[in-house]
Write a protein that holds these residues in place. Structure first.
Motif, PDB file in Angstrom:
ATOM      1  N   SER A  17       0.862  -0.928   0.077  1.00 51.04           N
ATOM      2  CA  SER A  17      -0.375   0.031  -0.508  1.00 51.04           C
ATOM      3  C   SER A  17       0.277   1.153  -0.027  1.00 51.04           C
ATOM      4  O   SER A  17       1.934   1.335   0.377  1.00 51.04           O
ATOM      5  CB  SER A  17      -0.392  -0.151   1.440  1.00 51.04           C
ATOM      6  N   ARG A  18       0.342   2.308  -0.363  1.00 51.75           N
ATOM      7  CA  ARG A  18       1.222   3.695  -0.187  1.00 51.75           C
ATOM      8  C   ARG A  18       1.672   3.788   0.872  1.00 51.75           C
ATOM      9  O   ARG A  18       2.916   4.646   1.272  1.00 51.75           O
ATOM     10  CB  ARG A  18       0.144   4.812  -0.689  1.00 51.75           C
ATOM     11  N   ILE A  29       1.016   1.398 -15.207  1.00 52.36           N
ATOM     12  CA  ILE A  29       0.724   1.982 -14.314  1.00 52.36           C
ATOM     13  C   ILE A  29      -0.534   2.655 -15.103  1.00 52.36           C
ATOM     14  O   ILE A  29      -1.034   2.080 -16.000  1.00 52.36           O
ATOM     15  CB  ILE A  29       1.238   3.219 -14.349  1.00 52.36           C
ATOM     16  N   ASN A  30      -1.703   2.130 -14.370  1.00 57.72           N
ATOM     17  CA  ASN A  30      -3.207   1.686 -14.781  1.00 57.72           C
ATOM     18  C   ASN A  30      -3.145   0.648 -15.879  1.00 57.72           C
ATOM     19  O   ASN A  30      -3.730   1.968 -16.851  1.00 57.72           O
ATOM     20  CB  ASN A  30      -2.943   2.804 -14.604  1.00 57.72           C
ATOM     21  N   ASN A  31      -2.858  -0.229 -15.654  1.00 61.99           N
ATOM     22  CA  ASN A  31      -2.655  -0.347 -17.111  1.00 61.99           C
ATOM     23  C   ASN A  31      -2.020  -0.312 -18.790  1.00 61.99           C
ATOM     24  O   ASN A  31      -1.653  -0.804 -19.840  1.00 61.99           O
ATOM     25  CB  ASN A  31      -3.856  -1.575 -17.678  1.00 61.99           C
ATOM     26  N   MET A  32      -1.030   0.761 -18.197  1.00 57.34           N
ATOM     27  CA  MET A  32      -0.565   1.025 -19.321  1.00 57.34           C
ATOM     28  C   MET A  32       1.384   0.785 -19.450  1.00 57.34           C
ATOM     29  O   MET A  32       1.817   0.735 -18.330  1.00 57.34           O
ATOM     30  CB  MET A  32      -0.099   3.083 -19.287  1.00 57.34           C
ATOM     31  N   PHE A  81       0.814   9.779  -5.203  1.00 61.41           N
ATOM     32  CA  PHE A  81      -0.227   9.327  -6.571  1.00 61.41           C
ATOM     33  C   PHE A  81      -0.624   7.868  -6.709  1.00 61.41           C
ATOM     34  O   PHE A  81      -1.773   7.187  -7.380  1.00 61.41           O
ATOM     35  CB  PHE A  81      -0.054  10.117  -7.651  1.00 61.41           C
ATOM     36  N   VAL A  82      -0.307   7.382  -6.136  1.00 63.32           N
ATOM     37  CA  VAL A  82      -0.098   5.531  -5.875  1.00 63.32           C
ATOM     38  C   VAL A  82      -1.079   5.420  -5.216  1.00 63.32           C
ATOM     39  O   VAL A  82      -1.183   5.376  -3.626  1.00 63.32           O
ATOM     40  CB  VAL A  82       1.577   4.953  -5.593  1.00 63.32           C
ATOM     41  N   ASP A  83      -1.867   4.231  -5.153  1.00 63.86           N
ATOM     42  CA  ASP A  83      -2.403   3.194  -4.372  1.00 63.86           C
ATOM     43  C   ASP A  83      -2.327   2.332  -3.743  1.00 63.86           C
ATOM     44  O   ASP A  83      -2.210   1.979  -2.199  1.00 63.86           O
ATOM     45  CB  ASP A  83      -4.592   3.341  -5.073  1.00 63.86           C
ATOM     46  N   SER A  96      11.542 -10.946 -16.477  1.00 63.98           N
ATOM     47  CA  SER A  96      12.199 -11.186 -15.198  1.00 63.98           C
ATOM     48  C   SER A  96      10.556 -10.784 -14.030  1.00 63.98           C
ATOM     49  O   SER A  96      10.260 -11.595 -13.575  1.00 63.98           O
ATOM     50  CB  SER A  96      13.304 -10.909 -14.096  1.00 63.98           C
ATOM     51  N   SER A  97      10.477  -9.364 -13.717  1.00 64.13           N
ATOM     52  CA  SER A  97       9.416  -9.241 -13.169  1.00 64.13           C
ATOM     53  C   SER A  97       8.695  -8.173 -13.585  1.00 64.13           C
ATOM     54  O   SER A  97       8.766  -7.805 -15.014  1.00 64.13           O
ATOM     55  CB  SER A  97      10.182  -8.578 -11.997  1.00 64.13           C
ATOM     56  N   VAL A  98       7.391  -8.202 -12.911  1.00 63.17           N
ATOM     57  CA  VAL A  98       6.041  -7.268 -13.180  1.00 63.17           C
ATOM     58  C   VAL A  98       5.655  -6.134 -12.285  1.00 63.17           C
ATOM     59  O   VAL A  98       5.964  -6.471 -10.816  1.00 63.17           O
ATOM     60  CB  VAL A  98       4.614  -7.862 -13.596  1.00 63.17           C
ATOM     61  N   LEU A  99       6.233  -4.769 -12.688  1.00 59.95           N
ATOM     62  CA  LEU A  99       5.978  -4.145 -11.156  1.00 59.95           C
ATOM     63  C   LEU A  99       4.628  -3.099 -11.459  1.00 59.95           C
ATOM     64  O   LEU A  99       5.007  -2.392 -12.944  1.00 59.95           O
ATOM     65  CB  LEU A  99       6.891  -3.008 -10.487  1.00 59.95           C
ATOM     66  N   SER A 100       3.885  -3.300 -11.206  1.00 56.93           N
ATOM     67  CA  SER A 100       2.281  -2.748 -11.807  1.00 56.93           C
ATOM     68  C   SER A 100       1.579  -1.462 -10.762  1.00 56.93           C
ATOM     69  O   SER A 100       1.515  -1.810  -9.296  1.00 56.93           O
ATOM     70  CB  SER A 100       1.595  -3.436 -11.582  1.00 56.93           C
ATOM     71  N   LEU A 101       2.028  -0.368 -10.620  1.00 56.08           N
ATOM     72  CA  LEU A 101       0.656   1.254  -9.927  1.00 56.08           C
ATOM     73  C   LEU A 101      -0.047   1.558 -10.138  1.00 56.08           C
ATOM     74  O   LEU A 101      -0.324   1.364 -11.805  1.00 56.08           O
ATOM     75  CB  LEU A 101       1.795   1.745 -10.342  1.00 56.08           C
ATOM     76  N   LYS A 102      -0.983   1.122  -9.297  1.00 57.65           N
ATOM     77  CA  LYS A 102      -2.537   1.640  -9.797  1.00 57.65           C
ATOM     78  C   LYS A 102      -2.619   2.548  -9.238  1.00 57.65           C
ATOM     79  O   LYS A 102      -2.380   3.174  -7.403  1.00 57.65           O
ATOM     80  CB  LYS A 102      -3.224   0.349  -8.635  1.00 57.65           C
TER      81      LYS A 102
END
Length: 776
Positions: free
Chosen positions: A135-136, A184-187, A212-214, A232-238
């Protein structure tokens, strides 16, 4: 003196605020959705634990809990047919509403009477292995994290540190910094760091403002076919929503940066958040005696508009502007700065994402534009320029993603994407340049072309299909296929598959595993040399096995083992370059210090291979009725690569053991104390000698490439937060101290051309930082 002056001013401000304002009440505004279909859930029970307050969601899945004392709360979310969740670290402030978005997982046990508990450790079925959510608030309070989303995930098991000062490289399970996908939000975006390396996802500090990050979802392996073109990895920001009640804002000042933020409603259906931030790193760089200062500015914008309960539009705009400010006033500075690559960059990201809810599912349409301008140059101590590069990389991305629940236990993910790519690169070397030893050599000796003038327009595209199946009541399966098309390569078609599963043996024990094939196209800059159009996409065959054991409702223990088999990696073709594997050489700022090799201008072939394997342990405690939180992780791993010359080298980021322990204590609503300790064995490096004692050369290459290794390092960081809550004002004052006991840990050695000495210790020592955030 400046530190204590700032501290005195801050204390005076807070004393004034304490008497000038009264403490108000706060509220929680929330929404609850089905985690798969994204449909709003009606009548969900929301309880504020250890209080008598609660609520039920309305026909739009929304709830409100009002008249709350500013405090850190926990929410229990329950609904028949779904797994219970307990949300922790819900920080309520009087100055603005606290927004909460909850996604509930449907239970596999289908009865009207029984409610299944996931508790504090809810696990998404589509991410059964190697996944972490932050979480933020968890990111903000991490000591030594600079409130940076990338630095925060380096606390996750299996993530190595770069051993290069000021770097934000994400090094996951033996992989390099090019191998990570940012969303970033699926972008899809190429990088989220200031001072990024061309062709890499690394840099020095994230330009996405934490406020800005939830939340952040981070996968260190085993991710499904919805995510591609990375190994290797996925870093996804909502990203979070802005305020809907009124215009508000925030101002932040810390030891390295300052900024402000505005947010508020746009009619009754929309909202926005905007921020601007600028660095001032002069104090830090003067403390280490550096004659240069990196300067960055970033702008962030997010907007949201709800056309109806089934239609939502999200807007994103990000800008990062970077440059190096050098002091060239005397010869000593000019000699030192001659080793530093001049690096001016502009990164622009803009896009929109539209979601349409359908019966038993959703459709996502995403359109975004990424633009990176890289302006590099390097000069000698007489300010004679011998390298200049002006590169522009642009992507126009269009993506469609969908989910449809066929029946209670079966769902289908499907999607496609296309990227229109426009790149230009004008690079010029002088006839003679300086190499890493400071010697003047003909450019022809490096195998790098002296002139590059490349303009390319091409495409990438992909399609995928993934099915999720719940077998019996405790067994989940995920099977997917994907096809990637890289039209700028002569061999352009790459099909792949991925499979993952988890089985709930009991209420406390879950086993999990995955295997699959992952492809990644070469970086654009590597293919500006026409010879390199014959490169293949890099491949990683990855297998993961593990289990989770719930020791108590707020305490979880997990173990994972992984094996990664890399093939078709790019390597050099001559005796000067065939010991290099490009995915294993990207940490650092490049330029003269590595003979400009990190750019990949020289001829490459897909003939290198590698492997990485390891075992990871994680013990995690969530904030609960016991006001202590934290995690402890221990990772054992090994990585090695076989280069084009047939020789086996350790991975450049091969830290065999990494131990992390972090946590904190919240005695009340006002105070929070947290700490972080990290210890890791050293990574390999190439020995450095005094040129006067080694035939004029700093290093003996390729004979001694990565043959030495740093010793074990360790450091302790602490942080103290003090919150002040008033009716129309909120204040956070924090003290963050890095490397508390002043451990002079070893870094990869470097040669000082002015003093004729080899330096291999961290020179900064203890680094205290104070910060102030004012919200209104």
């Amino acid at each position: 003196m400046r530190f204590f002056t700032k501290l005195t001013i801050l204390i005076q401000i807070l004393i004034f605020a304490q008497f000038a304002f009264t403490q108000g009440k706060g509220r929680i505004n929330g929404e609850v959705y089905d985690s798969k279909t994204k449909e709003a859930l009606i009548g969900v029970s929301v309880k504020l634990l250890e209080t008598s307050k609660g609520a039920f969601t309305d026909e739009f899945g929304k709830f409100v809990i009002t008249n709350l004392k500013p405090e850190t709360y926990r929410l229990e979310i329950s609904y028949v047919g779904y797994e219970n969740q307990i949300l922790t670290d819900i920080v309520v402030k009087s100055v603005s509403p606290t927004k909460v978005r909850v996604e509930l997982n449907q239970s596999n046990i289908l009865t009207e009477e029984v409610t299944i508990t996931a508790g504090y450790f809810s696990q998404k079925s589509e991410e059964p292995v190697s996944s972490t959510s932050l979480s933020r608030e968890e990111i903000r309070r991490l000591p030594g994290g600079f409130e940076d989303v990338v630095r925060a995930v380096t606390n996750v098991p299996g993530v190595a540190s770069a051993n290069v000062g000021g770097r934000n490289d994400l090094l996951v399970r033996g992989g390099g910094p090019t191998e990570n996908l940012y969303l970033i939000n699926n972008m899809e975006v190429p990088n989220i760091n200031h001072f990024g390396n061309q062709g890499s996802g690394s840099g020095s500090l994230s330009f996405v403002y934490l406020d800005f990050v939830d939340n952040v979802d981070f996968s260190t392996g085993g991710f499904g076919v919805r995510y591609g073109d990375k190994m290797s990895s996925v870093l996804s920001l909502k990203m979070r929503s802005g305020r809907s009640d009124r215009i508000g804002g925030k101002a932040t000042v810390s030891a390295s940066q300052y900024g402000f933020e505005l947010e508020g409603p746009v009619s009754e259906k929309g909202n926005f958040v905007f921020s601007a931030r600028r660095s001032y790193l002069d104090l830090i760089f003067k403390a280490i005696g550096a004659p240069f200062v990196p300067v960055f500015t970033d702008l962030n914008f997010v907007g949201e508009y709800n056309f109806s309960s089934k239609d939502r539009l999200f807007l994103l705009g990000l800008a990062a502007i970077d440059e190096i400010d050098k002091d060239q006033s005397d010869l000593e500075n000019r000699v030192t700065n001659a080793s530093v690559l001049d690096n001016s960059q502009i990164q622009l990201i803009g896009g929109l994402s539209y979601r349409r809810l359908i019966h038993n599912g959703f459709l996502d349409f995403t359109l975004n534009h990424n633009r990176n301008n890289f302006d590099y140059s390097q000069s000698d101590e007489n300010l004679e320029e011998y390298f200049q590069s002006d590169a522009k990389e642009r992507e126009y991305n269009f993506k469609i993603d969908s989910y449809y629940k066929i029946k209670k236990k079966t769902g289908i993910y499907a999607g496609s994407s296309v990227k229109f790519i426009s790149n230009s690169n004008q690079t010029t070397f002088a006839d003679t340049i300086y190499n890493r030893s400071g010697k003047k050599i003909p450019i022809a000796e490096t195998g790098i072309p002296s002139q590059i003038d490349e303009r390319t327009k091409t495409t990438k595209s992909a399609i995928y299909l993934e099915t999720e199946q719940n077998l019996f009541k405790n067994w989940n399966l995920l099977l997917g296929v994907r096809a990637d098309f890289y039209n700028f390569l002569n061999e352009s078609f790459y099909p792949s598959y991925r499979f993952s599963t988890n089985y709930q043996i009991s209420k406390k024990l879950r086993i999990k595993g995955s295997f699959g094939k992952y492809f990644q196209s070469p970086s654009y800059v590597w293919t500006i040399n026409d010879f390199n159009k014959d490169l293949k996409a890099m491949k990683n065959d990855m297998t993961i096995l593990g289990f989770d054991f719930l020791l108590r409702k707020d305490l979880n223990f997990s173990v994972e083992a992984f094996y990664k088999n890399y093939t078709d990696l790019p390597t050099g073709t001559t005796s000067e370059t065939d010991y290099l594997v490009l995915t294993n050489t990207d940490a650092g700022y490049g330029g003269r210090d590595n003979d400009f090799q990190s750019f990949g201008y020289f001829p490459l072939v897909s003939e290198a291979k590698g492997k990485a394997f390891g075992l990871e342990f994680l013990l995690q405690k969530k904030f609960s009725e016991i006001p202590i939180y934290g995690q402890m992780s221990l990772s054992f791993a090994k990585s090695e690569y076989t280069a084009g010359n047939g020789k086996v080298y350790s991975g450049e980021y091969d830290q065999r053991m990494i131990f992390n322990i972090s946590g904190g204590y919240k005695p009340n609503a006002k105070w929070e104390f947290s700490t972080k300790f990290r210890m890791n064995t050293g990574a390999p490096f190439t020995p450095i000698y005094l040129p006067s004692e080694n035939g004029g050369e700093l290093q003996n290459l390729p004979e001694e490439y990565l043959t030495d290794r740093l010793g074990t390092d360790h450091s302790l960081d602490i942080r103290i937060d003090r919150r002040f809550n008033f009716t129309n004002l909120g204040i956070i004052l924090f003290l963050d101290v890095q490397n508390v006991y002043n451990n002079k840990f070893k870094t990869k050695p470097r040669y000082d051309f002015w003093t004729d000495e080899i330096e291999d210790e961290q020179t900064l020592g203890v680094l205290p930082s104070i910060g102030l955030t004012i919200e209104f």
